[in-house]
Enzyme design. Sequence first.
Site, PDB file in Angstrom:
ATOM      1  N   ASP A 147      -4.653 -12.880   3.874  1.00 17.15           N
ATOM      2  CA  ASP A 147      -5.931 -12.287   4.295  1.00 17.15           C
ATOM      3  C   ASP A 147      -7.061 -12.657   3.318  1.00 17.15           C
ATOM      4  O   ASP A 147      -8.209 -12.273   3.511  1.00 17.15           O
ATOM      5  CB  ASP A 147      -5.839 -10.769   4.508  1.00 17.15           C
ATOM      6  CG  ASP A 147      -4.945 -10.051   3.519  1.00 17.15           C
ATOM      7  OD1 ASP A 147      -4.508 -10.682   2.539  1.00 17.15           O
ATOM      8  OD2 ASP A 147      -4.673  -8.845   3.722  1.00 17.15           O
ATOM      9  N   HIS A 194       0.819  -1.225   0.000  1.00 18.26           N
ATOM     10  CA  HIS A 194       0.000   0.000   0.000  1.00 18.26           C
ATOM     11  C   HIS A 194       0.848   1.270   0.000  1.00 18.26           C
ATOM     12  O   HIS A 194       0.297   2.372  -0.062  1.00 18.26           O
ATOM     13  CB  HIS A 194      -0.954   0.030   1.197  1.00 18.26           C
ATOM     14  CG  HIS A 194      -1.956  -1.082   1.199  1.00 18.26           C
ATOM     15  ND1 HIS A 194      -2.830  -1.295   0.147  1.00 18.26           N
ATOM     16  CD2 HIS A 194      -2.217  -2.055   2.103  1.00 18.26           C
ATOM     17  CE1 HIS A 194      -3.585  -2.359   0.417  1.00 18.26           C
ATOM     18  NE2 HIS A 194      -3.234  -2.832   1.596  1.00 18.26           N
TER      19      HIS A 194
HETATM   20  C1  SP5 Z   1      -1.012  -5.138   4.030  1.00 17.69           C
HETATM   21  C2  SP5 Z   1      -2.478  -5.136   4.325  1.00 17.69           C
HETATM   22  O1  SP5 Z   1      -3.111  -6.183   4.228  1.00 17.69           O
HETATM   23  N1  SP5 Z   1      -3.016  -3.993   4.727  1.00 17.69           N
HETATM   24  C3  SP5 Z   1      -4.404  -3.935   4.975  1.00 17.69           C
HETATM   25  C4  SP5 Z   1      -4.798  -2.707   5.674  1.00 17.69           C
HETATM   26  C5  SP5 Z   1      -6.302  -2.651   5.748  1.00 17.69           C
HETATM   27  N2  SP5 Z   1      -6.774  -2.470   7.047  1.00 17.69           N
HETATM   28  C6  SP5 Z   1      -8.190  -2.383   7.100  1.00 17.69           C
HETATM   29  C7  SP5 Z   1      -8.648  -2.222   8.513  1.00 17.69           C
HETATM   30  C8  SP5 Z   1     -10.132  -2.161   8.529  1.00 17.69           C
HETATM   31  C9  SP5 Z   1     -10.612  -1.528   9.790  1.00 17.69           C
HETATM   32  N3  SP5 Z   1     -10.756  -2.470  10.837  1.00 17.69           N
HETATM   33  C10 SP5 Z   1     -12.090  -2.769  11.208  1.00 17.69           C
HETATM   34  C11 SP5 Z   1     -11.992  -3.632  12.409  1.00 17.69           C
HETATM   35  C12 SP5 Z   1     -13.292  -3.698  13.131  1.00 17.69           C
HETATM   36  N4  SP5 Z   1     -13.005  -4.220  14.445  1.00 17.69           N
HETATM   37 ZN    ZN Z   2      -4.106  -7.121   2.754  1.00 18.05          ZN
END
Ligand code: SP5
Ligand code: ZN
Length: 341
Positions: A282, A155
Amino acid sequence: MKEFLSKNTFHKPPFEIWNGKADPHDETPKRMVVIEKIIKQLPKSQVVYPQDFAPMSIDLLKEIHSPKYIDYLFNLTYSESENYRYPSVFPHRRSCFTEQPNGKLGYFSFDLYTPVNIHLPAAAFIAARGAYSATLAVLDGDKTAYAIGRPPGHHAGYDFMGGYCYINNAAVAAKTLSRQGKVGILDTDFHHGNGTEDIFRVLQENESDPIFLHISIHANGNWKFPYFSGQTTGTDDPLWKGINYALREGTTDDQYDQILEQSLERLSDFKPDFLVIPVGFDTHENDPIGGFKLTTSYYEKMSTRIMSLNLPTVFIQEGGYNLKTIGDNITSFIRGIENSI
Ligand code: SP5
Ligand code: ZN
């Protein structure tokens, strides 16, 4: 295969901000601790640690990121403390620059998930050196190498951080490989590889005969992070812009596999000399922030398909956040690689 492991346990963002509240940060040091235990037991693995990584010049980073961004990042060692700083205000689309520390971080970031502190530059640099060292192993004749590190990188764009990423490790690998040929990049993380795409768009703008081809298979931006990029590309779009496959919630092994086959065909038409594969687990059915339904055994099939292109390949670890399944998933993925060498 050599695995270049950078755990960077000192890099521990305390939380990510979601909907105005602090949530536990998913990109934790434990991810690599769990992975280390598993890969140390694999028969054909040779784990390489940071003390044995190759030296790498910061100038290389300025070939993939803007010099202004890299200077900002490395000066954090002098301007920051142990406390993590989070941006609060972001530049909107008609903004100017600022030297104010919170503003400056907002300028170079795009979310509230990616804080910085005094130790951040060292952590990001070590992970990038892992990617660089894996690349040198492949340039030295190893068929494959795997940079298993954190923080992740895909990212991080030409002049921005975000999505837990600060330096684009996959771009470090691709840029280094390009000394000896054309490079195909296939990003299989759950999220769009918006940073890598951005970097190779900047480096190849309007190039009719690009030497990098970026392909990303990921969750549709109308559903998941990073939202503002990655919609499925048309067949007439120019190659320098890269190719995107935006998939829907609940994507299964079979549905994913069809897209993977198409992507590999597009890559193979490009006739690359090397591959870089940013990998994320993921996409697994039990990932806490994902939403596809890929199974553990599918990762072996995925890497076997990638290896069928029979090219020297650098794998780069990106996401994957379920600490209970990440070990089995990487084991399955590495099995497919080792059985194809
Ligand atoms: C490298 C990578 O996979 N980065 C991903 C970053 C995305 N993060 C998204 C987080 C979403 C917000 N979390 C919501 C959790 C609710 N407890
Ligand atoms: Zn990711």
